[in-house]
Design a protein around this motif. Structure first.
Motif, mmCIF file in Angstrom:
data_model
loop_
_atom_site.group_PDB
_atom_site.id
_atom_site.type_symbol
_atom_site.label_atom_id
_atom_site.label_comp_id
_atom_site.label_asym_id
_atom_site.label_seq_id
_atom_site.Cartn_x
_atom_site.Cartn_y
_atom_site.Cartn_z
ATOM 1 N N ARG A 91 -23.291 16.936 -13.383
ATOM 2 C CA ARG A 91 -24.655 16.725 -13.068
ATOM 3 C C ARG A 91 -24.473 15.809 -12.156
ATOM 4 N NH1 ARG A 91 -27.999 16.216 -18.146
ATOM 5 N NH2 ARG A 91 -29.721 15.843 -16.754
ATOM 6 N N PRO A 92 -25.492 15.752 -10.934
ATOM 7 C CA PRO A 92 -25.670 14.592 -9.970
ATOM 8 C C PRO A 92 -26.356 13.490 -10.626
ATOM 9 C CG PRO A 92 -26.688 16.389 -9.342
ATOM 10 C CD PRO A 92 -26.016 16.976 -10.395
ATOM 11 N N LEU A 93 -26.019 12.280 -10.406
ATOM 12 C CA LEU A 93 -26.638 11.302 -10.635
ATOM 13 C C LEU A 93 -27.976 11.063 -9.703
ATOM 14 C CD1 LEU A 93 -24.296 8.758 -11.534
ATOM 15 C CD2 LEU A 93 -25.409 9.973 -13.119
ATOM 16 N N LEU A 94 -29.326 10.529 -10.236
ATOM 17 C CA LEU A 94 -30.382 10.256 -9.233
ATOM 18 C C LEU A 94 -30.141 9.002 -8.587
ATOM 19 C CD1 LEU A 94 -33.488 11.261 -11.488
ATOM 20 C CD2 LEU A 94 -32.620 12.587 -9.717
ATOM 21 N N THR A 95 -30.239 8.926 -7.204
ATOM 22 C CA THR A 95 -29.993 7.720 -6.631
ATOM 23 C C THR A 95 -31.250 6.952 -5.834
ATOM 24 O OG1 THR A 95 -29.567 8.882 -4.743
ATOM 25 C CG2 THR A 95 -27.763 8.503 -5.793
ATOM 26 N N THR A 96 -32.212 7.838 -6.233
ATOM 27 C CA THR A 96 -33.540 7.263 -5.793
ATOM 28 C C THR A 96 -34.651 7.487 -6.698
ATOM 29 O OG1 THR A 96 -34.311 9.365 -4.604
ATOM 30 C CG2 THR A 96 -33.290 7.874 -3.162
ATOM 31 N N VAL A 97 -35.811 6.766 -6.722
ATOM 32 C CA VAL A 97 -36.768 6.969 -7.889
ATOM 33 C C VAL A 97 -37.610 8.155 -7.620
ATOM 34 C CG1 VAL A 97 -38.909 5.790 -8.774
ATOM 35 C CG2 VAL A 97 -36.950 4.319 -7.952
#
Length: 45
Positions: free
Chosen positions: A34-40
């Protein structure tokens, strides 16, 4: 003179740490699919 000796000891300790980590190698494991969130996230519409 003390500062020079302290700097040499610190440099030798840092080099020993780097060489130890290099010799041990990276830990075995897997990455998450699963990709990580890099932005809000924005507001929900």
């Amino acid at each position: 003179m003390r500062a020079l000796v302290a700097a040499a000891i610190g440099l030798a300790a840092a080099l020993a740490l780097v060489l130890t980590v290099t010799a041990v190698g990276a830990p075995q494991g897997e990455t998450s699919p699963r990709p990580l969130l890099t932005t809000v996230p924005g507001p929900k519409k």
